[in-house]
Design an enzyme around this catalytic site. Structure first.
Site, PDB file in Angstrom:
ATOM      1  N   ARG A 123       0.799  -1.234   0.000  1.00 25.83           N
ATOM      2  CA  ARG A 123       0.000   0.000   0.000  1.00 25.83           C
ATOM      3  C   ARG A 123       0.830   1.282   0.000  1.00 25.83           C
ATOM      4  NH1 ARG A 123      -2.661  -4.018   2.550  1.00 25.83           N
ATOM      5  NH2 ARG A 123      -4.851  -4.254   1.979  1.00 25.83           N
ATOM      6  N   HIS A 148      -0.826  -2.467  -4.575  1.00 23.95           N
ATOM      7  CA  HIS A 148      -0.265  -3.368  -5.596  1.00 23.95           C
ATOM      8  C   HIS A 148      -0.210  -2.773  -6.996  1.00 23.95           C
ATOM      9  CE1 HIS A 148       0.009  -6.305  -2.537  1.00 23.95           C
ATOM     10  NE2 HIS A 148      -1.173  -6.896  -2.655  1.00 23.95           N
ATOM     11  N   HIS A 222       3.080 -12.922  -5.554  1.00 26.94           N
ATOM     12  CA  HIS A 222       1.900 -13.015  -4.693  1.00 26.94           C
ATOM     13  C   HIS A 222       1.249 -14.403  -4.706  1.00 26.94           C
ATOM     14  CE1 HIS A 222      -1.439 -11.449  -2.383  1.00 26.94           C
ATOM     15  NE2 HIS A 222      -0.961 -10.223  -2.442  1.00 26.94           N
ATOM     16  N   ASP A 294      -2.086  -9.824   8.364  1.00 25.64           N
ATOM     17  CA  ASP A 294      -1.963  -9.118   7.083  1.00 25.64           C
ATOM     18  C   ASP A 294      -1.023  -7.937   7.347  1.00 25.64           C
ATOM     19  OD1 ASP A 294      -2.217  -8.121   4.586  1.00 25.64           O
ATOM     20  OD2 ASP A 294      -4.380  -7.770   4.662  1.00 25.64           O
ATOM     21  N   GLU A 359       5.142 -12.569   1.041  1.00 22.59           N
ATOM     22  CA  GLU A 359       5.532 -11.612   0.000  1.00 22.59           C
ATOM     23  C   GLU A 359       6.766 -10.830   0.450  1.00 22.59           C
ATOM     24  OE1 GLU A 359       1.899  -9.189  -0.632  1.00 22.59           O
ATOM     25  OE2 GLU A 359       0.945 -10.840   0.424  1.00 22.59           O
TER      26      GLU A 359
HETATM   27  C1  BGC Z   1      -2.474  -7.604   1.143  1.00 29.21           C
HETATM   28  C2  BGC Z   1      -3.903  -7.867   1.536  1.00 29.21           C
HETATM   29  C3  BGC Z   1      -4.733  -7.950   0.304  1.00 29.21           C
HETATM   30  C4  BGC Z   1      -4.161  -9.018  -0.582  1.00 29.21           C
HETATM   31  C5  BGC Z   1      -4.892  -9.172  -1.877  1.00 29.21           C
HETATM   32  C6  BGC Z   1      -2.009  -8.696   0.258  1.00 29.21           C
HETATM   33  O1  BGC Z   1      -0.710  -8.459  -0.172  1.00 29.21           O
HETATM   34  O2  BGC Z   1      -1.656  -7.500   2.263  1.00 29.21           O
HETATM   35  O3  BGC Z   1      -4.392  -6.857   2.382  1.00 29.21           O
HETATM   36  O4  BGC Z   1      -6.070  -8.237   0.613  1.00 29.21           O
HETATM   37  O5  BGC Z   1      -2.826  -8.734  -0.878  1.00 29.21           O
HETATM   38  O6  BGC Z   1      -5.026  -7.977  -2.494  1.00 29.21           O
END
Ligand code: BGC
Length: 394
Positions: A123, A148, A222, A294, A359
């Site tokens: 983010r 992302h 991812h 998360d 990740e």
């Molecule tokens: C994030 C999550 C998100 C997910 C899918 C992850 O990398 O930390 O918050 O929901 O990606 O977008």
């Protein structure tokens, strides 16, 4: 003593001869179009058509395999790993990553299954950052924040692909040029991602990028792993280790507050192997914000050295996944937002916490947080980052 020395020299001579022989073999094999063989003759990259983009552009699927039987399917759309087989304690190779069998399924509202994520993984607060006094505005595609890479990040573009033979195994080189201003980011960015499957069941990922203007870059992979090989099960029984003494607490929008908080004595302590489910529902403000885990963990090795960052172990099947990286952090996400809406490769659905992500990356929101390691890339510099996912059993 002399006999030992002589046999040692003889051994070195033999090894050198063998090595030369292998090199010759590899040269011959390089002439084969899109079909790469390594010394053993068993590792290779196969190519087939996976689907078509709405504009008619073809999307290919490359299958990297090694002599043990591990197979990794990568499609040119998003550099997505759609299938990845790993051995259990009885030597059975089974698919352990969430994904789909057809391209169309990836066009929907998919939470980055298996994708290459960029230009900025994770983010950026309020979809905005400044560089050298200039403010750049990005898509707010995650509540008030940017996530992302935006609406059409690197996960949603078709990459160029070339199969290649290397000393380490069969590999696939993906390239993509992100135009100056794409998704709001400054600078034309030439990106290269190399996937190499080695003979010891390890997928090495090398990310590289160069820019023609100062910009920010944070690339990651991812994949959602479910080491049981059964996508109808959740991952709460997986035992995870994170070599991280601290993590980054977040605000309600999952943006780091700037604090590096020690994990000791909290549900965030994974310095020793711990079942994911053990404290995932703890009465803890940070756990509640993430709906589980998360968060970004700050790795022990923050000096750019390549080292073991994390592992996940599935006791029933004996599958062990180890993650090595030279990145300073790792986002551990437990698939909290999965809700059974997506149909799995095996016909069921992907339920809550049916996959976990590890990740490797720089910290989220670094472009706005000066105390965090910088994600800035200048013209003349090369972004270079390495991560390896290694499978074994115990
Ligand atoms: C994030 C999550 C998100 C997910 C899918 C992850 O990398 O930390 O918050 O929901 O990606 O977008």
């Amino acid at each position: 003593m002399r006999t030992i020395q002589a046999s040692f020299l003889y051994f070195v001579f033999l090894a050198a001869l063998l090595h030369l022989g292998c090199k010759e073999n590899k040269k011959e094999n390089q002439s084969e179009n899109q079909m790469v063989k390594t010394e053993s003759g068993k590792s290779h990259v196969g190519k087939s058509t996976f689907g078509e983009m709405p504009n008619g552009e073809q999307v290919d699927k490359y299958t990297l395999s090694n002599e043990n039987g591990m197979e990794v399917d990568v499609i040119t759309y998003g550099g997505i790993i759609t299938r990845w087989t790993a051995p259990d304690k009885n030597g059975n190779y089974q698919d352990v990553v969430l994904g789909f069998n057809d391209l169309e399924s990836y066009f929907g509202d998919v939470p980055y299954f298996g994708a290459l994520v960029g230009r900025y993984g994770n983010r950026i607060a309020k979809g905005q950052f400044s560089l050298d006094g200039e403010t750049y505005t990005l898509a707010k595609n995650n509540g008030p924040n940017h996530l992302h890479g935006g609406n059409k990040g690197f996960d949603k573009v078709v990459w160029n692909a070339e199969a290649e033979n290397t000393d380490d195994g069969a590999s696939l080189v993906l390239t993509y040029t992100s135009a100056d201003g794409e998704e709001g980011y400054p600078g034309k960015l030439d990106v290269k991602v190399t996937y190499t499957l080695t003979g010891d069941d390890q997928l090495d990922i090398h990310y590289e990028a160069v820019t023609d203007k100062p910009t920010v870059v944070n690339l990651t992979q991812h994949s959602y792993f479910n080491l049981s090989g059964d996508f109808s099960q959740d991952i709460l029984d997986h035992e995870v280790t994170l070599n991280a003494p601290a993590y980054l607490p977040v605000d309600a929008g999952l943006i780091p507050t700037g604090e590096l908080r020690p994990v000791e004595g909290t549900p965030f302590d994974f310095t020793e192997p711990k079942a994911v489910g053990k404290e995932i529902n703890a009465d803890n403000e940070q756990i509640k914000r993430g709906g589980g885990y998360d968060h970004c963990w700050v790795l022990d090795e923050t000096n750019g050295d390549f080292g073991l960052a994390a592992s996940a172990y599935h006791p029933e099947t004996g599958r062990l996944l180890e993650v090595y990286t030279d990145e300073p952090a790792i986002q551990f996400y437990t698939g909290n937002f999965l809700n059974g809406a997506l149909v799995s490769k095996t016909g069921g659905t992907y339920g809550k916490r049916s996959g976990l992500c590890l990740e490797t990356q720089h910290y989220p929101d670094s472009p706005n947080q000066e105390a965090f390691p910088s994600t800035r890339l200048n013209p003349g510099e090369t972004y270079s980052s390495r991560t390896s996912f290694k499978f074994s059993t115990k």
